[in-house]
Design a protein around this motif. Sequence first.
Motif, PDB file in Angstrom:
ATOM      1  N   GLN A 391       0.752  -1.292  -0.067  1.00 21.05           N
ATOM      2  CA  GLN A 391      -0.049   0.007  -0.017  1.00 21.05           C
ATOM      3  C   GLN A 391       0.855   1.286  -0.178  1.00 21.05           C
ATOM      4  O   GLN A 391       0.696   2.080  -0.889  1.00 21.05           O
ATOM      5  N   GLY A 392       1.820   1.300   0.994  1.00 14.99           N
ATOM      6  CA  GLY A 392       2.617   2.339   1.003  1.00 14.99           C
ATOM      7  C   GLY A 392       3.742   2.486  -0.002  1.00 14.99           C
ATOM      8  O   GLY A 392       3.859   3.563  -0.542  1.00 14.99           O
ATOM      9  N   LYS A 412      -0.520  13.827 -13.846  1.00 16.40           N
ATOM     10  CA  LYS A 412       0.155  13.390 -12.773  1.00 16.40           C
ATOM     11  C   LYS A 412      -0.578  14.046 -11.483  1.00 16.40           C
ATOM     12  O   LYS A 412      -0.904  13.192 -10.458  1.00 16.40           O
ATOM     13  N   HIS A 413      -0.920  15.323 -11.594  1.00 17.06           N
ATOM     14  CA  HIS A 413      -1.768  15.846 -10.336  1.00 17.06           C
ATOM     15  C   HIS A 413      -3.023  15.112 -10.061  1.00 17.06           C
ATOM     16  O   HIS A 413      -3.204  15.040  -9.014  1.00 17.06           O
ATOM     17  N   LYS A 414      -3.848  14.884 -11.048  1.00 18.19           N
ATOM     18  CA  LYS A 414      -4.946  14.531 -11.148  1.00 18.19           C
ATOM     19  C   LYS A 414      -4.940  12.914 -10.422  1.00 18.19           C
ATOM     20  O   LYS A 414      -5.637  12.363  -9.751  1.00 18.19           O
ATOM     21  N   LEU A 415      -3.897  11.959 -11.109  1.00 14.72           N
ATOM     22  CA  LEU A 415      -3.905  10.528 -10.667  1.00 14.72           C
ATOM     23  C   LEU A 415      -3.165  10.612  -9.268  1.00 14.72           C
ATOM     24  O   LEU A 415      -3.709   9.490  -8.335  1.00 14.72           O
ATOM     25  N   ILE A 416      -2.537  11.474  -8.934  1.00 18.52           N
ATOM     26  CA  ILE A 416      -1.909  11.375  -7.514  1.00 18.52           C
ATOM     27  C   ILE A 416      -3.033  11.425  -6.505  1.00 18.52           C
ATOM     28  O   ILE A 416      -3.278  10.988  -5.502  1.00 18.52           O
ATOM     29  N   ASN A 421      -6.987   7.919  -2.458  1.00 16.23           N
ATOM     30  CA  ASN A 421      -7.977   7.226  -1.606  1.00 16.23           C
ATOM     31  C   ASN A 421      -8.346   5.825  -2.482  1.00 16.23           C
ATOM     32  O   ASN A 421      -9.447   5.337  -2.090  1.00 16.23           O
ATOM     33  N   HIS A 422      -7.461   5.431  -3.126  1.00 14.86           N
ATOM     34  CA  HIS A 422      -7.555   4.381  -4.006  1.00 14.86           C
ATOM     35  C   HIS A 422      -6.110   3.304  -3.872  1.00 14.86           C
ATOM     36  O   HIS A 422      -4.978   4.075  -3.912  1.00 14.86           O
ATOM     37  N   THR A 423      -6.260   2.151  -3.963  1.00 13.49           N
ATOM     38  CA  THR A 423      -4.888   1.434  -3.798  1.00 13.49           C
ATOM     39  C   THR A 423      -4.157   1.461  -5.150  1.00 13.49           C
ATOM     40  O   THR A 423      -4.725   1.221  -6.279  1.00 13.49           O
ATOM     41  N   ALA A 424      -2.925   1.655  -5.093  1.00 10.13           N
ATOM     42  CA  ALA A 424      -2.216   1.932  -6.215  1.00 10.13           C
ATOM     43  C   ALA A 424      -1.426   0.621  -6.684  1.00 10.13           C
ATOM     44  O   ALA A 424      -0.001   0.640  -6.624  1.00 10.13           O
TER      45      ALA A 424
END
Length: 440
Positions: A391-392, A412-416, A421-424
């Motif tokens: 997660q981290g 990048k800004h939008k996806l960060i 709040n979502h698992t990356a």
Amino acid sequence: MTAPIEGFSKLGKEDKIRWIAQHYTNNSEDTIAILKQYWHSDPKLQNLHDEFIENTITNFYLPLGIAPNFLINNKLYAIPMAIEESSVVAAASKAAKYWHTRGGFKATVLGTEKVGQVHFMYEGDTEKLGHFFKRVQPKLLESVAAITKNMEKRGGGIRNIALRNKSADLENYFQLHCTFETQDAMGANFINSCLEGIAETFKEEAQLYDAFTQQEKDLEIVMSILSNNIPNCLVRAEVSCPVTDLKAQDGMEPMDFAQKMVRAVNMAKVEPYRAVTHNKGIMNGIDAVILATGNDFRAIEAGAHAYAAKDGQYTSLTHASIDDGIFKFWIEIPLAVGTVGGLTNLHPLVKLALEILQHPTAKELMQIVAVAGLAQNFGAVRSLVTTGIQQGHMKMHLLNILNQLGATESEKHKLIAHFKNHTATHSAVVQAFNELRSKK
């Protein structure tokens, strides 16, 4: 191309680059451009870097980060870390902040003894060899007095020379086992110079020793070299607090968290497959500081892993316990570091890193490095027994994935923001990126 190149080292840097580009890459113009774009704009600074090693063609950059808020022996540090792996600096910083409010880190140097050996083959009477060694030992020390003079003024030098019989392990094999104190220098060149001088005198004196037969006089010096196994150059770093002061993610009860931490460390003590990965996480923190301060991370790695296996099985370098309601987490690790010599006086970023660390002595740097390893391990194990490591780590790795996908700064800004709040996971990032692109 099948024939080896002759005289490559004698070529100028431009010629070396052209040769490697033409013979080993698909696009020589692109190769040349990539290599040259990492040159320093200051020719003097580039020349300095060119002379650190041989056959230099460019500079290989690693990010230099800062992990702040390390309270070590009641002194606050910001620790420079040079590393390519995502989440290492973040994890160290998080652990530093966590323990800052719980008394900080305590560190103690337990020993600074370093080792070098003259390895030789001797066919003859071992009792005679012992008598010869006792007779010649003072001369061995005298023979390197010119080398040890300045080191002795600083409180260092050769501490002992001992004869070791290793013939039970390898026929006719013996050693001169030498111990050293090198103060603020890592000491490799000093130790090796002393050993070569000792070996030469040992060989010469053997030829003059009347009690030896000719075969015994002709003992063979195989090699003279320092050892990176330094179990007596040791530092301990630790943290502790009442179990009731512990806080974990997801609302886990303090005692439950403490017990999970202890169990996780104990698993690394008994299971080598786990121990190797466990200790690799420790070295993430240690190597990053070692690199930033111009020290030899390969030597540090070798010594640490040898120490982890000193009792016959590879095991955890860290320890954890709960005693009378107190949670303790600590590490004991051998570290041979220097704050003078080598790159410490040459590399501008190394000099700056040592300045940021407030010009530590070698002993102080040992403590800082050990703390960095302990903090890294605490952060990793804490994640493993609570939310899981990915997660981290994946959130820290997010920018690498987006850069691979060619995301714009706006994307990048939008996806960060989305992945706060979502698992990356990698697939989730790719999917979100494609969806964002498709909306355009």
